[in-house]
Design a protein around this motif. Structure first.
Motif, PDB file in Angstrom:
ATOM      1  N   LEU B 132       2.019   5.655   5.457  1.00  0.00           N
ATOM      2  CA  LEU B 132       1.836   6.753   6.412  1.00  0.00           C
ATOM      3  C   LEU B 132       2.450   8.066   5.937  1.00  0.00           C
ATOM      4  O   LEU B 132       1.920   9.141   6.228  1.00  0.00           O
ATOM      5  CB  LEU B 132       2.417   6.371   7.781  1.00  0.00           C
ATOM      6  CG  LEU B 132       1.613   5.312   8.541  1.00  0.00           C
ATOM      7  CD1 LEU B 132       2.290   4.958   9.857  1.00  0.00           C
ATOM      8  CD2 LEU B 132       0.193   5.790   8.796  1.00  0.00           C
ATOM      9  N   ARG B 137      -2.101  13.060   7.299  1.00  0.00           N
ATOM     10  CA  ARG B 137      -1.707  12.653   8.652  1.00  0.00           C
ATOM     11  C   ARG B 137      -2.897  12.201   9.488  1.00  0.00           C
ATOM     12  O   ARG B 137      -2.836  11.207  10.197  1.00  0.00           O
ATOM     13  CB  ARG B 137      -1.011  13.811   9.368  1.00  0.00           C
ATOM     14  CG  ARG B 137       0.363  14.143   8.829  1.00  0.00           C
ATOM     15  CD  ARG B 137       1.345  13.026   9.087  1.00  0.00           C
ATOM     16  NE  ARG B 137       2.721  13.440   8.858  1.00  0.00           N
ATOM     17  CZ  ARG B 137       3.688  12.615   8.430  1.00  0.00           C
ATOM     18  NH1 ARG B 137       3.418  11.354   8.171  1.00  0.00           N
ATOM     19  NH2 ARG B 137       4.908  13.045   8.268  1.00  0.00           N
ATOM     20  N   GLY B 140      -4.050   8.700   8.492  1.00  0.00           N
ATOM     21  CA  GLY B 140      -3.102   7.678   8.936  1.00  0.00           C
ATOM     22  C   GLY B 140      -3.185   7.457  10.435  1.00  0.00           C
ATOM     23  O   GLY B 140      -3.160   6.328  10.913  1.00  0.00           O
ATOM     24  N   SER B 141      -3.317   8.562  11.184  1.00  0.00           N
ATOM     25  CA  SER B 141      -3.346   8.450  12.640  1.00  0.00           C
ATOM     26  C   SER B 141      -4.583   7.711  13.123  1.00  0.00           C
ATOM     27  O   SER B 141      -4.573   7.101  14.185  1.00  0.00           O
ATOM     28  CB  SER B 141      -3.300   9.832  13.283  1.00  0.00           C
ATOM     29  OG  SER B 141      -2.139  10.510  12.844  1.00  0.00           O
ATOM     30  N   CYS B 143      -5.786   5.236  11.525  1.00  0.00           N
ATOM     31  CA  CYS B 143      -5.718   3.874  10.996  1.00  0.00           C
ATOM     32  C   CYS B 143      -6.758   3.676   9.910  1.00  0.00           C
ATOM     33  O   CYS B 143      -7.323   2.606   9.764  1.00  0.00           O
ATOM     34  CB  CYS B 143      -6.010   2.890  12.125  1.00  0.00           C
ATOM     35  SG  CYS B 143      -4.755   1.676  12.339  1.00  0.00           S
TER      36      CYS B 143
END
Ligand SMILES: Nc1ncnc2c1ncn2[C@@H]1O[C@H](COP(=O)(O)OP(=O)(O)OP(=O)(O)O)[C@@H](O)[C@H]1O
Ligand SMILES: [Mg+2]
Lengths: 273, 302
Positions: B132, B137, B140-141, B143
């Motif tokens: 992460l 970002r 990652g957020s 998924c």
């Protein structure tokens, strides 16, 4: 106070003879019971409680009960149709509120948001929750006109208030460790919530949402009575027209559908816990 | 039965030499008080890149607090001279976490005593969380991990011997296995520094040895700097090159593992009144594997 005395009845009676402090506690307790009794008497008068009326008008009531039977299912397809509308109102009212309750719930959790954020959001949610769906339904009927959409909005506002509170309580009960584990990898605050918080609360959130759906199906039958669509509209028309055999048929349909949905939703909820 | 004494540590002298001079951790005048309880009372600690350091000391001596400050999980007390740098990135200074601390935490992998995995997520997802700090970002957020990244997660799991568990929920694994997943997560994080706070304190001796073997392997093969707090002195001696002993929040001993002798330990633990605890905890947890000639029996008698 009560607990303490129940826990150690012997100590209490033994010592109270010599101990003025415990005697004082006894007097305090007597006073509290007196207060409870006074409140009960006071509200009995305010509510104009009159059990005798049940006996006095027993004849009327028996007659009225007789008017309900046999139920008249002649228009059953209309009733079923409106019942389906009612369920559709509940589905959208619940779904919209779940979507909003997620951010509001997280932002009103003490362990996630700073006080200057969670305090105002909590108060706002309190307000949504404090006012009953029926009141919102009346307001939305004025605002967007008669029909199911007013019902959806009414359920949506009230349920958002309820679910945000329940969601926040779940968030406040999580384990801190996994969140810290995510934080230590260099994750952002949002990612901490997505990976550390939501997996922990998801089963509870789903269960609460389904539970609120059950209760919204029941509420959706009433919002119709103020014109916000669904089977409530028919129900109200028939009661006003003293058509009790039709009213009875509608009530049976409501009971059967609500019971079926409750059972279904309960089954689903069990899957998630 | 595992014999710790049969363990051999081969220090790669060349690699160490090439790294010498670069500091992986620079902690200056670090203090932390909770109310009026001083947990860490002014510690200066430099760790060379590529080193493997044990942090020992009795319960309450400030090990966890120090490690958590190094990882930027808690802030130090306000103090003009106080600062912590890891891999040349400022983690905190003057009692305030750096404004880039969220990003900078990705250069320090933290291994917790209680593993701190997300128990309801799969083992593989738990490992992917290590990415992460590195990937964008937004990705990652959502998924959203690429095929290549998922392959890396599987490779990391293979390295800790758990690739066949990738799809399982983390909660279904034993403690030792969960700790190895946490290590795989730190492998994916690819941090220069691995900080482990009593990684083996809740594990049985067999799992404990396995976890320490993996940490040691990461130190030697990948050249990662490892700082590990340990309750068991014999583990510290067997796996680490340098041993730092804390007492009452201060560095009391700081020696190479070879130079550490029983008197140092008696002094470190004996100045505290928990000397007896130390003996008991050793004989309780370690009587399954006897390390001949190590400090343990001598100390238990002391
Ligand atoms: N969050 C906290 N709030 C208050 N006091 C704390 C907190 N964390 C640690 N302390 C105190 O700081 C001191 C050092 O604690 P710390 O956990 O760093 O010791 P430790 O060496 O890791 O001990 P152990 O071996 O038991 O893990 C202890 O006296 C502890 O009570
Ligand atoms: Mg500790």
């Amino acid at each position: 106070m009560l607990n303490k005395i129940v826990q150690s009845p012997q100590d209490a009676s033994d010592i109270s003879a010599q101990n003025p402090l415990l005697e004082k506690k006894g007097i305090m307790q007597l006073f509290l019971w007196g207060l409870v009794a006074a409140i009960l008497v006071w509200s009995w008068q305010g509510a104009e409680m009159n059990p005798y009326a049940l006996w006095e008008y027993r004849g009327n009531m028996a007659e009225m009960l007789g008017d309900f039977f046999p139920p008249n299912f002649h228009d059953w397809n209309l009733y079923v149709d409106e019942m389906l509308t009612t369920i559709q109102i509940a589905i959208w009212g619940t779904l919209l509120s779940v979507i909003l309750a997620i951010p509001f719930g997280i932002l009103s959790s003490e362990n996630i948001a700073p006080w200057w954020l969670y305090q105002p959001i909590r108060r706002f949610m309190d307000a949504c929750r404090a006012i009953n769906e029926i009141v919102f339904a009346m307001l939305f009927v004025v605002a967007v006109g008669l029909g199911p959409f007013a019902g959806v909005l009414a359920l949506f506002v009230h349920t958002t208030g309820v679910l945000a509170k329940l969601f926040a309580e779940a968030v406040e009960a999580i384990e801190e460790g996994p969140v810290e584990g995510v934080r230590a990898t260099g994750a952002s605050g949002l990612q901490e919530v997505i990976f550390g918080v939501i997996p922990q609360v998801l089963p509870l959130w789903i269960s609460y949402s389904l539970y609120r759906f059950e209760s919204n199906v029941r509420s959706a039958t009433v919002v119709g009575m103020v014109g916000a669509g669904g089977i409530g509209v028919l129900l109200w028309e028939n009661i006003r027209g003293f058509m009790f055999k039709e009213t009875c048929a509608i009530m049976i349909i409501i009971i059967v559908s609500v019971t079926l949905l409750d059972m279904l939703s309960q089954k689903l909820r069990k899957q998630f816990i | 039965m595992i014999k710790l004494s049969t363990l051999k540590i081969n220090i790669d002298v060349n690699r160490l030499a090439s790294n010498s001079g670069t500091k992986a951790i620079e902690a200056k005048s670090v203090r932390k008080t909770f109310g009026n309880n001083t947990a860490v009372a002014g510690v200066d600690l430099d760790v060379q890149a590529g080193d493997m350091v044990a942090l020992i000391g009795s319960s309450g001596s400030g090990k966890s607090t120090l490690l958590r400050m190094i990882a930027g999980l808690i802030n130090t007390d306000k103090n003009e001279q106080g600062s912590i740098k890891v891999a040349n990135k400022v983690i905190q200074a003057n009692g305030k976490l750096d404004k880039n601390v969220r990003k900078n935490r990705s250069s320090i992998a933290f291994i917790f005593q209680q593993f701190n995995l997300v128990r309801r997520l799969s083992v593989q997802t738990n490992v992917l969380i290590g990415l992460l700090g590195e990937i964008p970002r937004w990705r990652g957020s959502l998924c959203w991990f690429t095929k290549e990244e998922k392959q890396r997660a599987l490779a990391a799991l293979e390295r800790v011997g758990l690739n066949s568990f990738a799809e399982q929920r983390a909660s279904t694994l034993s403690g030792g296995q969960q700790q190895r997943v946490a290590i795989a997560r730190s492998l994916l994080q690819d941090a220069d520094v691995i900080v482990a706070d009593e990684p083996i304190a809740s594990l049985d001796p067999r799992s404990a040895k396995r976890v320490m073997d993996i940490l040691s392997d990461i130190n030697k093969q990948d050249g990662k700097t490892v700082v590990v707090s340990l309750h068991q002195v014999d583990y510290a001696k067997a796996y680490c090159r340098r041993i730092v002993g804390l007492a009452n929040g201060e560095v009391k001993i700081d020696l190479s593992a070879d130079a550490l002798n029983d008197e140092d330990l008696v002094e470190l633990y004996g100045t505290e009144k928990d000397e007896i605890d130390f003996g008991v905890s050793l004989s309780q947890s370690e009587n399954e594997f006897v390390s001949e000639g190590a400090a343990v029996p001598a100390l238990a008698r002391a």
